[in-house]
Design a protein around this motif. Sequence first.
Motif, PDB file in Angstrom:
ATOM      1  N   MET A 121       9.881  -1.495  37.400  1.00 32.24           N
ATOM      2  CA  MET A 121      10.731  -1.233  38.567  1.00 32.24           C
ATOM      3  C   MET A 121      12.112  -0.832  38.068  1.00 32.24           C
ATOM      4  O   MET A 121      12.860  -1.673  37.553  1.00 32.24           O
ATOM      5  N   TYR A 122      12.425   0.470  38.195  1.00 31.12           N
ATOM      6  CA  TYR A 122      13.752   0.911  37.761  1.00 31.12           C
ATOM      7  C   TYR A 122      14.000   2.333  38.238  1.00 31.12           C
ATOM      8  O   TYR A 122      13.144   2.965  38.857  1.00 31.12           O
ATOM      9  N   TYR A 124      14.798   6.424  37.873  1.00 33.02           N
ATOM     10  CA  TYR A 124      14.222   7.537  37.123  1.00 33.02           C
ATOM     11  C   TYR A 124      12.869   7.181  36.487  1.00 33.02           C
ATOM     12  O   TYR A 124      12.689   7.268  35.271  1.00 33.02           O
ATOM     13  N   PRO A 125      11.906   6.756  37.301  1.00 36.93           N
ATOM     14  CA  PRO A 125      10.618   6.342  36.737  1.00 36.93           C
ATOM     15  C   PRO A 125       9.882   7.466  36.023  1.00 36.93           C
ATOM     16  O   PRO A 125       9.066   7.196  35.132  1.00 36.93           O
ATOM     17  N   ASP A 126      10.158   8.725  36.390  1.00 38.37           N
ATOM     18  CA  ASP A 126       9.493   9.827  35.696  1.00 38.37           C
ATOM     19  C   ASP A 126       9.906   9.876  34.232  1.00 38.37           C
ATOM     20  O   ASP A 126       9.110  10.254  33.361  1.00 38.37           O
ATOM     21  N   VAL A 127      11.146   9.463  33.949  1.00 35.85           N
ATOM     22  CA  VAL A 127      11.608   9.429  32.562  1.00 35.85           C
ATOM     23  C   VAL A 127      10.858   8.355  31.786  1.00 35.85           C
ATOM     24  O   VAL A 127      10.350   8.596  30.680  1.00 35.85           O
ATOM     25  N   THR A 128      10.771   7.151  32.366  1.00 36.62           N
ATOM     26  CA  THR A 128      10.043   6.062  31.710  1.00 36.62           C
ATOM     27  C   THR A 128       8.578   6.420  31.549  1.00 36.62           C
ATOM     28  O   THR A 128       7.966   6.141  30.499  1.00 36.62           O
ATOM     29  N   ALA A 129       7.980   7.050  32.562  1.00 37.81           N
ATOM     30  CA  ALA A 129       6.570   7.439  32.477  1.00 37.81           C
ATOM     31  C   ALA A 129       6.337   8.413  31.337  1.00 37.81           C
ATOM     32  O   ALA A 129       5.338   8.304  30.606  1.00 37.81           O
ATOM     33  N   SER A 130       7.244   9.355  31.154  1.00 39.01           N
ATOM     34  CA  SER A 130       7.062  10.342  30.082  1.00 39.01           C
ATOM     35  C   SER A 130       7.130   9.688  28.708  1.00 39.01           C
ATOM     36  O   SER A 130       6.395  10.054  27.792  1.00 39.01           O
ATOM     37  N   VAL A 131       7.999   8.679  28.563  1.00 39.17           N
ATOM     38  CA  VAL A 131       8.084   7.962  27.286  1.00 39.17           C
ATOM     39  C   VAL A 131       6.823   7.129  27.071  1.00 39.17           C
ATOM     40  O   VAL A 131       6.268   7.086  25.964  1.00 39.17           O
ATOM     41  N   ALA A 132       6.346   6.465  28.123  1.00 42.53           N
ATOM     42  CA  ALA A 132       5.111   5.679  28.015  1.00 42.53           C
ATOM     43  C   ALA A 132       3.949   6.559  27.584  1.00 42.53           C
ATOM     44  O   ALA A 132       3.138   6.168  26.712  1.00 42.53           O
ATOM     45  N   LEU A 133       3.841   7.734  28.153  1.00 43.97           N
ATOM     46  CA  LEU A 133       2.766   8.650  27.773  1.00 43.97           C
ATOM     47  C   LEU A 133       2.899   9.086  26.311  1.00 43.97           C
ATOM     48  O   LEU A 133       1.897   9.210  25.595  1.00 43.97           O
ATOM     49  N   ARG A 134       4.128   9.306  25.882  1.00 39.21           N
ATOM     50  CA  ARG A 134       4.340   9.730  24.499  1.00 39.21           C
ATOM     51  C   ARG A 134       3.865   8.660  23.518  1.00 39.21           C
ATOM     52  O   ARG A 134       3.319   8.977  22.460  1.00 39.21           O
ATOM     53  N   LEU A 137       1.067   4.141  26.131  1.00 40.91           N
ATOM     54  CA  LEU A 137       0.944   2.911  26.910  1.00 40.91           C
ATOM     55  C   LEU A 137       0.560   3.211  28.354  1.00 40.91           C
ATOM     56  O   LEU A 137       0.929   4.247  28.900  1.00 40.91           O
ATOM     57  N   ARG A 138      -0.152   2.275  28.977  1.00 38.21           N
ATOM     58  CA  ARG A 138      -0.382   2.350  30.417  1.00 38.21           C
ATOM     59  C   ARG A 138       0.864   1.839  31.138  1.00 38.21           C
ATOM     60  O   ARG A 138       1.529   0.909  30.665  1.00 38.21           O
ATOM     61  N   ALA A 139       1.124   2.414  32.315  1.00 40.33           N
ATOM     62  CA  ALA A 139       2.266   1.948  33.100  1.00 40.33           C
ATOM     63  C   ALA A 139       2.003   2.195  34.581  1.00 40.33           C
ATOM     64  O   ALA A 139       1.423   3.211  34.960  1.00 40.33           O
ATOM     65  N   ALA A 140       2.426   1.239  35.398  1.00 32.03           N
ATOM     66  CA  ALA A 140       2.450   1.405  36.849  1.00 32.03           C
ATOM     67  C   ALA A 140       3.908   1.364  37.270  1.00 32.03           C
ATOM     68  O   ALA A 140       4.609   0.382  36.981  1.00 32.03           O
ATOM     69  N   LEU A 141       4.372   2.390  37.942  1.00 31.53           N
ATOM     70  CA  LEU A 141       5.793   2.472  38.270  1.00 31.53           C
ATOM     71  C   LEU A 141       6.026   3.534  39.338  1.00 31.53           C
ATOM     72  O   LEU A 141       5.118   4.288  39.706  1.00 31.53           O
ATOM     73  N   GLY A 142       7.231   3.571  39.841  1.00 32.46           N
ATOM     74  CA  GLY A 142       7.612   4.527  40.868  1.00 32.46           C
ATOM     75  C   GLY A 142       9.048   4.293  41.269  1.00 32.46           C
ATOM     76  O   GLY A 142       9.677   3.309  40.855  1.00 32.46           O
ATOM     77  N   PRO A 143       9.617   5.171  42.094  1.00 33.46           N
ATOM     78  CA  PRO A 143      10.999   5.007  42.534  1.00 33.46           C
ATOM     79  C   PRO A 143      11.199   3.686  43.282  1.00 33.46           C
ATOM     80  O   PRO A 143      10.273   3.173  43.907  1.00 33.46           O
ATOM     81  N   THR A 144      12.422   3.160  43.216  1.00 35.76           N
ATOM     82  CA  THR A 144      12.720   1.862  43.812  1.00 35.76           C
ATOM     83  C   THR A 144      13.575   2.017  45.063  1.00 35.76           C
ATOM     84  O   THR A 144      14.641   2.639  45.036  1.00 35.76           O
ATOM     85  N   ILE A 172      -0.838   6.591  33.816  1.00 32.89           N
ATOM     86  CA  ILE A 172       0.276   6.298  34.718  1.00 32.89           C
ATOM     87  C   ILE A 172      -0.257   6.079  36.126  1.00 32.89           C
ATOM     88  O   ILE A 172      -0.992   6.916  36.660  1.00 32.89           O
ATOM     89  N   ARG A 173       0.131   4.955  36.739  1.00 38.33           N
ATOM     90  CA  ARG A 173      -0.268   4.664  38.114  1.00 38.33           C
ATOM     91  C   ARG A 173       0.972   4.593  38.998  1.00 38.33           C
ATOM     92  O   ARG A 173       1.809   3.715  38.829  1.00 38.33           O
ATOM     93  N   PRO A 174       1.120   5.520  39.945  1.00 43.87           N
ATOM     94  CA  PRO A 174       2.270   5.457  40.853  1.00 43.87           C
ATOM     95  C   PRO A 174       2.184   4.243  41.782  1.00 43.87           C
ATOM     96  O   PRO A 174       1.106   3.896  42.272  1.00 43.87           O
ATOM     97  N   ILE A 175       3.328   3.603  42.020  1.00 45.04           N
ATOM     98  CA  ILE A 175       3.428   2.493  42.961  1.00 45.04           C
ATOM     99  C   ILE A 175       4.716   2.637  43.750  1.00 45.04           C
ATOM    100  O   ILE A 175       5.581   3.450  43.417  1.00 45.04           O
ATOM    101  N   ILE A 176       4.829   1.843  44.826  1.00 45.86           N
ATOM    102  CA  ILE A 176       6.066   1.792  45.605  1.00 45.86           C
ATOM    103  C   ILE A 176       6.824   0.533  45.200  1.00 45.86           C
ATOM    104  O   ILE A 176       6.314  -0.581  45.344  1.00 45.86           O
TER     105      ILE A 176
END
Length: 427
Positions: A121-122, A124-134, A137-144, A172-176
């Motif tokens: 939860m933070y 600019y989740p697209d930035v964190t998602a791109s780093v996780a993919l690099r 890692l798996r990640a569930a995240l989205g805009p807050t 990557i799994r989008p969440i609210i």
Amino acid sequence: MGYLLRNCDFVITWINNELRILRNVDIAIDNGLIVNVGNIARGTYEEIDCSGHAVIPGLVNAHTHTPMSLLRGFYDDAELITWLNKMWSVERELTRDVISLGSELSIIEMVMSGTTAFIDMYHYPDVTASVALRYGLRAALGPTFIDTLRSPALVENELRNFLSMYGDSSLIRPIINVHSIYAVSRDTLLRIKDLSNELNLPIQIHASETRDEVYESKRRFGMFPVEYLNSLGLILSKTQLVHLGWVTNWELSIIAKANARVTHAPTSNMKLATAGHFPMRELIDMGVTVTLGTDGPASNNSLDMFREMKMAVLLQRHSYWDVGIKAIHAFKAATINGYKLLGLNGGCINNGCVADLVLLDLSSPRLQPARDDNILSNIVYSADGSDVDMVIVDGKVIYDRSRDYPVLRERARNIGERLNDFIRKFL
């Protein structure tokens, strides 16, 4: 070509919801899944020597604020509201580049300490998602949604864009994300409910974290936080409630009836002096899926899930005055329950489970002596992230200590120096 983990000394897994400890077995991985566990003949697999190791399912950090490693040690000795206001004063100045650096530092720490998935939860989740993919890692995240910082319409637009970017991703799994009932309005909460239904997305929200939050909720709405959320139709099977240190007994029934999920963050709660009590034993007895998170690296200050498992047990025992919560409960919260929260067949080492695995070095003095009857206790109460030798996510080796340790340590040091340049202006 898949992998064959050959001659694993211990394999700790869940079979039919029961913990099993297997000895001296092989694990075959193909196309991101575990396809066999036992004595496996040599084939076309690339072999990994698993002797001298205990293999556990990947650990899920069910609640964190990944980029906040940039604020580690920044304002450590304050209570929650004072601390939050200080954090927000810095967060208003964050850029995408700084978020990227903070995310990478945290993801390096998580990779090196055996976390295979995290729920974030933070900003600019697209930035964190791109780093996780690099890093794999798996990640569930989205805009807050947090009305005090950003307009709900802007966050909704970001959510739709994020879903279009990552809706088909395997990692990557989008969440609210919703900060809390005190940081968003009733209208925003109702809009979030509609968005969750329309987009079929889960909701993550901080709830009943402090005494002040509970009292203010009762004063403003005539209800406690979980009651209030339920009155708006927001306690659902796809709702994840984080903290719950001040939840009432009757609200537990609301949570259980809705099959909502909950997350305990013991270290952060203790550090921020939120007090109260997370009713882990009652929730487990009611059949609620209990998960475990570190919270952010500014409020913990570690992202090591081994430490968090131990802290969960110790805090529960301190609160209950008994030993009803055991190592197995923390281990379950960090593994199979975390994957249930993600909607994946993971947290297990059986045929058909996603191949998210962690290899622990049994030569570590923290894991010795190692036997069938004490290996789980050693893992929960004694091990830490530095005992991780290898991490596999989605059938791919994303961390091999013999190869990656010096490279990642140096990268972390370089990131730290750049983050210091940003933080100094706030000191």
